[in-house]
Design an enzyme around this catalytic site. Structure first.
Site, PDB file in Angstrom:
ATOM      1  CE  LYS A 206       4.987 -16.503 -14.402  1.00  0.00           C
ATOM      2  NZ  LYS A 206       6.251 -15.817 -14.658  1.00  0.00           N
ATOM      3  CD  GLU A 212       1.141 -11.273   0.055  1.00  0.00           C
ATOM      4  OE1 GLU A 212       1.159 -12.322  -0.629  1.00  0.00           O
ATOM      5  OE2 GLU A 212       2.173 -10.742   0.516  1.00  0.00           O
ATOM      6  N   GLY A 267       6.211 -11.585 -13.961  1.00  0.00           N
ATOM      7  CA  GLY A 267       5.117 -10.872 -13.305  1.00  0.00           C
ATOM      8  C   GLY A 267       5.144  -9.369 -13.567  1.00  0.00           C
ATOM      9  NE  ARG A 268      11.220  -7.765 -12.304  1.00  0.00           N
ATOM     10  CZ  ARG A 268      11.446  -9.003 -11.878  1.00  0.00           C
ATOM     11  NH1 ARG A 268      10.507  -9.649 -11.221  1.00  0.00           N
ATOM     12  NH2 ARG A 268      12.593  -9.602 -12.107  1.00  0.00           N
ATOM     13  CD  GLU A 353       9.736  -8.135  -7.791  1.00  0.00           C
ATOM     14  OE1 GLU A 353       9.247  -8.100  -6.651  1.00  0.00           O
ATOM     15  OE2 GLU A 353       9.066  -8.413  -8.793  1.00  0.00           O
ATOM     16  CG  HIS A 384       4.672  22.854  -3.630  1.00  0.00           C
ATOM     17  ND1 HIS A 384       4.772  24.177  -3.292  1.00  0.00           N
ATOM     18  CD2 HIS A 384       4.390  22.815  -4.956  1.00  0.00           C
ATOM     19  CE1 HIS A 384       4.522  24.921  -4.354  1.00  0.00           C
ATOM     20  NE2 HIS A 384       4.295  24.117  -5.391  1.00  0.00           N
ATOM     21  CE  LYS A 504       6.160 -14.519  -2.603  1.00  0.00           C
ATOM     22  NZ  LYS A 504       5.942 -15.198  -3.868  1.00  0.00           N
TER      23      LYS A 504
HETATM   24  C1  G6Q Z   1       7.090  -9.788 -10.422  1.00  0.00           C
HETATM   25  C2  G6Q Z   1       7.098 -10.665  -9.279  1.00  0.00           C
HETATM   26  C3  G6Q Z   1       5.989 -10.456  -8.299  1.00  0.00           C
HETATM   27  C4  G6Q Z   1       4.690 -11.155  -8.667  1.00  0.00           C
HETATM   28  C5  G6Q Z   1       3.801 -11.189  -7.431  1.00  0.00           C
HETATM   29  C6  G6Q Z   1       2.482 -11.856  -7.692  1.00  0.00           C
HETATM   30  O1  G6Q Z   1       7.826  -9.911 -11.348  1.00  0.00           O
HETATM   31  O2  G6Q Z   1       7.190 -11.980  -9.711  1.00  0.00           O
HETATM   32  O3  G6Q Z   1       5.722  -9.097  -8.068  1.00  0.00           O
HETATM   33  O4  G6Q Z   1       4.073 -10.523  -9.732  1.00  0.00           O
HETATM   34  O5  G6Q Z   1       4.470 -11.864  -6.392  1.00  0.00           O
HETATM   35  O6  G6Q Z   1       2.653 -13.176  -8.105  1.00  0.00           O
HETATM   36  P1  G6Q Z   1       1.473 -13.985  -8.706  1.00  0.00           P
HETATM   37  O7  G6Q Z   1       1.021 -13.324  -9.959  1.00  0.00           O
HETATM   38  O8  G6Q Z   1       1.983 -15.366  -8.955  1.00  0.00           O
HETATM   39  O9  G6Q Z   1       0.370 -13.976  -7.686  1.00  0.00           O
END
Ligand code: G6Q
Length: 543
Positions: A206, A212, A267-268, A353, A384, A504
């Protein structure tokens, strides 16, 4: 005392709780042969049986009262009408717009966002068709065989879960890979398997600033350029899904191959957006649209059904009942379908989250517990492993059992055995096994106490016809709305994630220190000690 704890319904539930603890579900079922009919609900090809819960009609009435007193209807309308309910980031929360199948306009800042949503969907359709038909060519002229989604968190877990779940719908012409972890082992293991001439990287971010994802994407880019020795190759092997066109361009990706989404998609909650491009490539755009339709049907159910007949509301209220009154700290997600094996991790992020917050909408620290710990695994593997603790341990762990009626894999007795196990588990959790029953079976007195199951352990069962794009869409939306309802009742913002920030920031401070020779002095003695131990050990083994 917080506003929530002063609500009449909350106080009534507190009183009611002491009555309920004296009842057993075993007795409640024995007294009422219609308990299943009374506490189950069908719709959107889903059946929710919530009769195996420690509830009576009175409990449910009080829980619905809690929803009314929490002004849930107004909050639902606020979300669907695009109000900035993510108040700490001043953003609307409109993943429901991404799957809106009606002709209804949805406004953000006075502008209808639906034309943009539809335009990205047609961009996706065009791209998906080109790639799936072998018309997208790599820089050397070959068709794509491997799609690699590089993303993390919300830009990884949703697409990964859905691609796995809808594997029976997946094209045989493409292989799918997901790289998320900064650990080089993740990207390297994928690079070892693929061919630079036939790969397509989807950089899903996003912000397009996530350490990462950007590090993995640069490693993939270098690997590709080591092969082609020509920067122009990047445009043929990378596309981006992002809200940040400037950073995408700087990476070398043709902006024509950037799939846009917007800051009102968390994001989620983003698998319904272009972040779901890997899903669309795997199952085709028609199936992707069917998933959106399933999500939309659940949205309509959630938006319009009375609380008494509203699946997300019921699941949310039951969760509150156990979490806040029985002090159950966790909630297990137990899908009886291997295709849903990633669902627990996906819901772990979606829920934890969203509702892992301790400050309410007044900026005050809450004096009650919020978001439960979400965990689980697919059945019967979990049986199990950890079910022992659910059956006989000291924790109360409410659980959702999720079961498709029809399997995609008709192999001998497999599915019937799976189904029998699922039903047996919920029955055993509810009934338990008494000393008297054990005696009747002739169990030796010396081991009797160890073999008693207290029972009275709650579960929901969600049955769906089959895992299809549409039913899966409904199932995911069901949980999204459950999480939202709980956030409303706890009076927290389910849509920000400031808790991810601190680590972060500290990591970027520590990173340059790892290559400095001086002794670390910037942190507490533990962190300094760890950094120095790491540096000197690393140097000693890399001489
Ligand atoms: C979800 C969070 C988080 C996000 C990641 C990746 O709601 O905001 O999990 O999706 O940190 O972020 P980017 O899509 O910006 O790389």
């Amino acid at each position: 005392m917080s506003e929530l704890l002063q609500l009449p319904a909350w106080q009534a539930l507190q009183q009611h709780y002491s009555k309920i603890t004296l009842l057993t579900m075993r007795d409640l079922f024995a007294q009422n042969p219609n308990r299943f009919q009374n506490f189950s609900l069908e719709g959107n090809a889903l059946l929710l049986d919530y009769s195996k819960n420690r509830i009576t009609q009175e409990t449910m009435q009080l829980l619905y009262q809690l929803a009314y007193e929490s002004e849930l209807s107004a909050k639902i309308n606020a979300m669907f009408s695009g109000q900035a309910i993510n108040y700490t980031e001043n953003r609307s929360v409109l993943h429901i717009a991404l799957r809106n199948q009606s002709q209804q306009a949805i406004y953000v800042d006075g502008i209808d966002i639906m034309p943009k949503v539809r335009s990205v969907l047609s961009h996706m359709r065009e791209f998906v068709s080109v790639v799936r038909n072998g018309l997208w060519k790599g820089y050397g002229g070959q068709r794509v065989t491997d799609v690699i989604n590089i993303g993390i968190g919300g830009s990884d877990l949703g697409p990964k879960m859905v691609v796995q779940a809808l594997q029976p719908y997946q094209t045989k012409d493409l292989n799918f890979h997901f790289v998320s972890n900064i650990d080089g082992a993740d990207i390297q293991s994928v690079l070892n398997k693929i061919n630079p001439e036939t790969c397509l990287f989807l950089v899903a971010s996003k912000t397009f600033t996530t350490q990462e994802t950007l590090t993995n994407a640069h490693t993939a880019r270098k690997w590709l350029l080591d092969h082609y020795q020509d920067k122009k190759a990047v445009a043929s092997h990378f596309v981006a899904i992002s809200t940040n066109a400037v950073a995408v361009k700087a990476f070398g990706i043709d902006v024509a191959n950037m799939f846009e989404f917007w800051d009102w998609v968390g994001g989620r909650y983003s698998l319904w957006s272009a972040i779901g491009l890997s899903i669309a490539l795997a199952i085709g755009m028609d199936n992707f649209q069917a998933m959106l339709q399933g999500g939309h049907q659940m949205d309509e159910h959630f938006r319009t059904a009375d609380f008494e007949k509203n699946m997300p509301v019921i699941l949310a209220l039951l969760g509150i009942w156990y979490h806040n009154f029985f002090q159950a700290e966790s909630h297990a997600i137990l899908p009886y379908d291997q295709l849903l094996s990633q669902l627990p991790s996906y819901l772990q992020q979606a829920d934890m989250e969203s509702n892992g917050k301790s400050v309410n909408n007044q900026g005050k620290t809450v004096d009650y517990s919020t978001g439960p710990i979400i965990w689980g695994q697919s059945g019967t593997n979990g049986q199990h492993a950890f079910y022992q603790l659910i059956h006989q341990g000291t924790h109360l762990i409410p659980a959702d059992f999720i079961l498709p009626i029809k399997s995609h894999f008709n192999i001998g007795e497999h599915h019937n055995i799976l189904v029998a196990n699922c039903f047996a588990q919920t029955e055993a959790l509810m009934l338990g096994r008494t000393e008297a029953e054990l005696r009747q079976q002739g169990i030796d007195e010396s081991v009797l106490p160890y073999r008693v199951f207290s029972g009275n352990r709650p579960s929901n069962t969600l049955m769906l016809e089959k895992i299809t794009p549409k039913t899966l869409g409904s199932l995911i939306a069901l949980y999204e709305h459950k999480i939202f309802v709980q956030g409303v009742i706890w009076q927290i913002n389910s849509f920000d994630q400031w808790g991810v920030e601190l680590g972060k920031q500290l990591a970027s401070k520590i990173l340059p220190e790892l290559s400095q020779t001086e002794v670390s002095e910037n942190h507490d003695s533990s962190t300094n000690g760890l950094i120095d131990y790491y540096k000197s050990y690393y140097r000693s083994i890399n001489r």
